[in-house]
Design a protein around this motif. Structure first.
Motif, PDB file in Angstrom:
ATOM      1  N   VAL A   1       0.861  -1.143   0.400  1.00 44.95           N
ATOM      2  CA  VAL A   1       0.086  -0.072  -0.254  1.00 44.95           C
ATOM      3  C   VAL A   1       1.071   0.936   0.266  1.00 44.95           C
ATOM      4  CG1 VAL A   1      -1.695   1.142   1.502  1.00 44.95           C
ATOM      5  CG2 VAL A   1      -1.962  -1.357   1.162  1.00 44.95           C
ATOM      6  N   TYR A   2       0.552   2.381  -0.947  1.00 39.12           N
ATOM      7  CA  TYR A   2       1.263   3.251  -0.893  1.00 39.12           C
ATOM      8  C   TYR A   2       0.351   4.682  -1.128  1.00 39.12           C
ATOM      9  CZ  TYR A   2       4.990   6.550  -2.630  1.00 39.12           C
ATOM     10  OH  TYR A   2       5.880   7.422  -3.176  1.00 39.12           O
ATOM     11  N   MET A   3       0.825   5.021  -0.051  1.00 41.20           N
ATOM     12  CA  MET A   3       0.753   6.824   1.025  1.00 41.20           C
ATOM     13  C   MET A   3       1.060   7.643   1.036  1.00 41.20           C
ATOM     14  SD  MET A   3      -1.292   5.043   4.779  1.00 41.20           S
ATOM     15  CE  MET A   3       0.262   3.838   4.904  1.00 41.20           C
ATOM     16  N   GLY A   4       1.081   9.388   0.038  1.00 41.76           N
ATOM     17  CA  GLY A   4       1.593   9.925  -0.766  1.00 41.76           C
ATOM     18  C   GLY A   4       0.816  11.239  -0.951  1.00 41.76           C
TER      19      GLY A   4
ATOM     20  N   ASP B   1       0.881  -7.003   2.715  1.00 41.05           N
ATOM     21  CA  ASP B   1       2.443  -6.932   3.898  1.00 41.05           C
ATOM     22  C   ASP B   1       3.657  -5.661   4.008  1.00 41.05           C
ATOM     23  OD1 ASP B   1       2.190 -10.137   3.105  1.00 41.05           O
ATOM     24  OD2 ASP B   1       2.137  -9.248   0.970  1.00 41.05           O
ATOM     25  N   LEU B   2       3.219  -4.824   2.871  1.00 42.19           N
ATOM     26  CA  LEU B   2       4.393  -3.508   3.466  1.00 42.19           C
ATOM     27  C   LEU B   2       3.125  -2.397   3.406  1.00 42.19           C
ATOM     28  CD1 LEU B   2       6.970  -2.921   3.911  1.00 42.19           C
ATOM     29  CD2 LEU B   2       7.770  -3.003   2.200  1.00 42.19           C
ATOM     30  N   ALA B   3       3.116  -1.393   3.810  1.00 47.00           N
ATOM     31  CA  ALA B   3       3.180   0.271   3.677  1.00 47.00           C
ATOM     32  C   ALA B   3       3.829   0.923   3.751  1.00 47.00           C
ATOM     33  CB  ALA B   3       1.998   0.579   4.984  1.00 47.00           C
TER      34      ALA B   3
ATOM     35  N   PRO C   1      -2.446   6.856  12.825  1.00 51.38           N
ATOM     36  CA  PRO C   1      -2.288   5.749  13.709  1.00 51.38           C
ATOM     37  C   PRO C   1      -1.696   4.563  14.088  1.00 51.38           C
ATOM     38  CG  PRO C   1      -4.834   6.297  12.330  1.00 51.38           C
ATOM     39  CD  PRO C   1      -3.138   7.373  11.512  1.00 51.38           C
ATOM     40  N   GLU C   2      -1.639   4.016  15.007  1.00 55.65           N
ATOM     41  CA  GLU C   2      -1.295   3.582  15.064  1.00 55.65           C
ATOM     42  C   GLU C   2      -2.371   1.939  14.186  1.00 55.65           C
ATOM     43  OE1 GLU C   2       1.063  -0.010  18.348  1.00 55.65           O
ATOM     44  OE2 GLU C   2      -0.050   2.199  19.277  1.00 55.65           O
ATOM     45  N   VAL C   3      -3.627   1.783  14.693  1.00 56.43           N
ATOM     46  CA  VAL C   3      -3.599   0.611  13.578  1.00 56.43           C
ATOM     47  C   VAL C   3      -3.829   0.731  12.406  1.00 56.43           C
ATOM     48  CG1 VAL C   3      -5.847   2.963  13.183  1.00 56.43           C
ATOM     49  CG2 VAL C   3      -6.282   0.179  14.051  1.00 56.43           C
ATOM     50  N   ILE C   4      -3.040   2.168  11.614  1.00 51.95           N
ATOM     51  CA  ILE C   4      -2.844   1.740  10.528  1.00 51.95           C
ATOM     52  C   ILE C   4      -1.563   1.530  10.557  1.00 51.95           C
ATOM     53  CG2 ILE C   4      -3.303   3.422   8.464  1.00 51.95           C
ATOM     54  CD1 ILE C   4      -5.558   2.931   8.515  1.00 51.95           C
ATOM     55  N   TRP C   5      -0.307   2.132  10.666  1.00 49.66           N
ATOM     56  CA  TRP C   5       1.301   2.173  10.779  1.00 49.66           C
ATOM     57  C   TRP C   5       1.487   0.238  10.774  1.00 49.66           C
ATOM     58  CZ3 TRP C   5       3.763   0.898  15.026  1.00 49.66           C
ATOM     59  CH2 TRP C   5       3.450   1.865  15.716  1.00 49.66           C
ATOM     60  N   GLY C   6       0.339   0.040  11.704  1.00 47.91           N
ATOM     61  CA  GLY C   6       1.009  -1.180  13.139  1.00 47.91           C
ATOM     62  C   GLY C   6      -0.047  -2.378  12.366  1.00 47.91           C
ATOM     63  N   MET C   7      -0.628  -2.483  10.908  1.00 47.33           N
ATOM     64  CA  MET C   7      -1.730  -2.921  10.639  1.00 47.33           C
ATOM     65  C   MET C   7       0.030  -3.937   9.392  1.00 47.33           C
ATOM     66  SD  MET C   7      -5.311  -3.399   8.309  1.00 47.33           S
ATOM     67  CE  MET C   7      -5.609  -2.029  10.002  1.00 47.33           C
ATOM     68  N   PRO C   8       0.530  -3.863   8.597  1.00 47.81           N
ATOM     69  CA  PRO C   8       1.038  -4.412   7.152  1.00 47.81           C
ATOM     70  C   PRO C   8       1.789  -5.584   8.324  1.00 47.81           C
ATOM     71  CG  PRO C   8       0.685  -1.865   6.880  1.00 47.81           C
ATOM     72  CD  PRO C   8       0.759  -2.419   8.256  1.00 47.81           C
ATOM     73  N   ARG C   9       1.965  -6.391   7.673  1.00 52.52           N
ATOM     74  CA  ARG C   9       2.693  -7.554   8.235  1.00 52.52           C
ATOM     75  C   ARG C   9       4.093  -7.599   8.659  1.00 52.52           C
ATOM     76  NH1 ARG C   9       5.758 -11.810   5.944  1.00 52.52           N
ATOM     77  NH2 ARG C   9       4.884 -10.546   3.741  1.00 52.52           N
ATOM     78  N   LEU C  10       5.028  -6.707   7.827  1.00 52.11           N
ATOM     79  CA  LEU C  10       6.268  -6.607   7.226  1.00 52.11           C
ATOM     80  C   LEU C  10       6.428  -4.823   7.599  1.00 52.11           C
ATOM     81  CD1 LEU C  10       7.892  -7.731   4.175  1.00 52.11           C
ATOM     82  CD2 LEU C  10       7.757  -8.773   6.248  1.00 52.11           C
ATOM     83  N   GLY C  11       5.334  -4.146   8.116  1.00 52.60           N
ATOM     84  CA  GLY C  11       5.523  -2.777   9.008  1.00 52.60           C
ATOM     85  C   GLY C  11       5.353  -1.663   7.947  1.00 52.60           C
ATOM     86  N   THR C  12       5.001  -0.684   8.352  1.00 49.79           N
ATOM     87  CA  THR C  12       4.883   0.737   7.335  1.00 49.79           C
ATOM     88  C   THR C  12       6.470   1.087   7.706  1.00 49.79           C
ATOM     89  OG1 THR C  12       2.627  -0.131   7.707  1.00 49.79           O
ATOM     90  CG2 THR C  12       3.204   2.615   7.503  1.00 49.79           C
ATOM     91  N   PHE C  13       6.712   2.133   6.486  1.00 54.85           N
ATOM     92  CA  PHE C  13       8.149   2.509   5.891  1.00 54.85           C
ATOM     93  C   PHE C  13       7.762   3.983   6.000  1.00 54.85           C
ATOM     94  CE2 PHE C  13       9.511   0.550   2.198  1.00 54.85           C
ATOM     95  CZ  PHE C  13      10.131   1.850   1.554  1.00 54.85           C
ATOM     96  N   ASN C  14       8.743   4.993   6.428  1.00 56.36           N
ATOM     97  CA  ASN C  14       8.712   5.930   5.631  1.00 56.36           C
ATOM     98  C   ASN C  14      10.251   6.435   4.939  1.00 56.36           C
ATOM     99  OD1 ASN C  14       7.259   8.733   5.808  1.00 56.36           O
ATOM    100  ND2 ASN C  14       8.722   9.718   6.467  1.00 56.36           N
ATOM    101  N   LEU C  15       9.565   7.680   3.830  1.00 54.31           N
ATOM    102  CA  LEU C  15      11.031   8.442   3.309  1.00 54.31           C
ATOM    103  C   LEU C  15      10.977   9.936   3.699  1.00 54.31           C
ATOM    104  CD1 LEU C  15      12.986   8.240   1.496  1.00 54.31           C
ATOM    105  CD2 LEU C  15      11.389   9.026   0.198  1.00 54.31           C
TER     106      LEU C  15
END
Length: 337
Positions: free
Chosen positions: A9-12, A87-89, A98-112
């Motif tokens: 999932v891509y967010m920007g 699997d990844l955001a 919020p944690e309910v979103i960034w904590g959901m993907p299996r491999l986590g959520t990373f930011n650039l």
């Protein structure tokens, strides 16, 4: 696991976030959902504007669902996000999640992020680094946690800042390098070879912040101060750090001189250069701007504490950007000998 099989999932939002998305799409990575900000009115006509990420996604990913939540904790959005089974955001220039979103993907959520964390946490890392006269910056990918820009670092790359760089030129280099780093980070996480490293602990008073820039932050000479209270370096770096957007601004006095801040022409200074006072030139004490002419060309300059700040390109409020020579043809300063 093969990185190209990951459900991403891509967010920007802005242009800076488009290039990493483009690299993922063109690289064959599996984008299962896009999240961006709601459309909003902008410009003089208040026409509804879509984010740069939405505009790109509509053309490049026509079959991929795109969400524009107003509230990131809205149950409907959370349920839709969960249904993507990510699997990844990947987050680039978006909002605090919020944690309910960034904590959901299996491999986590990373930011650039466009700085070498832990320095320049905040909304304007590129502008602030150039405004502060930094000679080095970079990009960082890190895992999101409950604090803004404080998560464990995955990867970093450095970029030098040249004397002539502006926020715009640094932005473009970091955008390209950041896109590469996003792809490398996705590959590294899929292969399980990236070990998140906690950001170095730096005393609060030594951290260099990057808060959002407001109009008053762009005033070239602060209210109550004069041009000669500043070094040429301070003003030159501020011009570079705010160019091309949002632009360092000042009020040029009406003919006859006067200090910055008096009624006159308000303009954004988009490009400038500096020169020291000549060895036989007395230290300047007269505030305000002055025009001089040499070899048939007019120049606009102001005296600072240690030299001259020359204006090369500017934009008067309500008009297009122009070179200083064109500006001076319609604005009559007193001409220095």
């Amino acid at each position: 696991m093969d990185a190209k099989q990951l459900r991403i999932v891509y967010m920007g939002t802005p242009d800076f976030a488009v290039e990493p998305l483009r690299r993922l799409v063109e690289g064959g990575y599996r984008i299962v959902g896009i999240v961006t900000v709601p459309d909003k009115p902008a410009g003089r006509g208040l026409k509804v504007q879509e984010s740069a990420v939405k505009r790109y996604a509509k053309g490049a990913l026509p079959g991929v669902p795109l969400l524009q939540p107003v509230k990131l904790k809205d149950p409907e959005f959370v349920a839709a996000f969960e249904a993507w089974a990510a699997d990844l955001a990947v987050v680039v220039a978006f909002r605090m999640l919020p944690e309910v979103i960034w904590g959901m993907p299996r491999l986590g959520t990373f930011n650039l992020h466009a700085s070498l964390l832990p320095h320049y946490r905040g909304a304007a890392p590129i502008n602030r680094a150039v405004m502060n006269g930094e000679q080095l910056t970079g990009v960082t990918t890190f895992l999101l946690n409950r604090e803004i820009d404080c998560g464990a670092v995955l990867m970093q790359r450095e970029v030098p800042i040249a004397e002539t760089d502006t926020a715009g030129t640094v932005h473009d280099r970091l955008m390209a390098l950041g896109a590469e780093l996003v792809v490398e980070t996705v590959e590294g996480l899929a292969a399980g070879r990236l070990v998140p490293v906690a950001q170095p602990s730096v005393p609060e008073e030594e951290l260099k912040p990057a808060p959002k820039i407001f109009k008053e932050d762009c005033r070239l000479v602060a209210e109550g101060r004069r041009w000669e209270d500043y070094s040429t370096r301070e003003l030159y770096d501020k011009v570079r750090g705010l160019s091309p957007y949002p632009g360092a601004w000042c009020d040029f006095p009406e003919p006859g001189g006067g200090s910055e801040g008096t009624s006159g022409t308000t303009a954004k200074i988009l490009a400038a250069h500096v020169e020291p006072f000549a060895s036989d030139e007395p230290k300047q004490t007269t505030a305000g701007a002055a025009c001089f002419e040499t070899d048939g060309r007019r120049w606009l300059r102001v005296a600072c504490a240690d030299g001259w700040l020359y204006v090369d390109r500017l934009q008067v409020a309500g008009r297009r950007a122009m070179e200083v020579g064109e500006f001076l043809r319609g604005y009559k300063f007193s001409i220095e000998p």
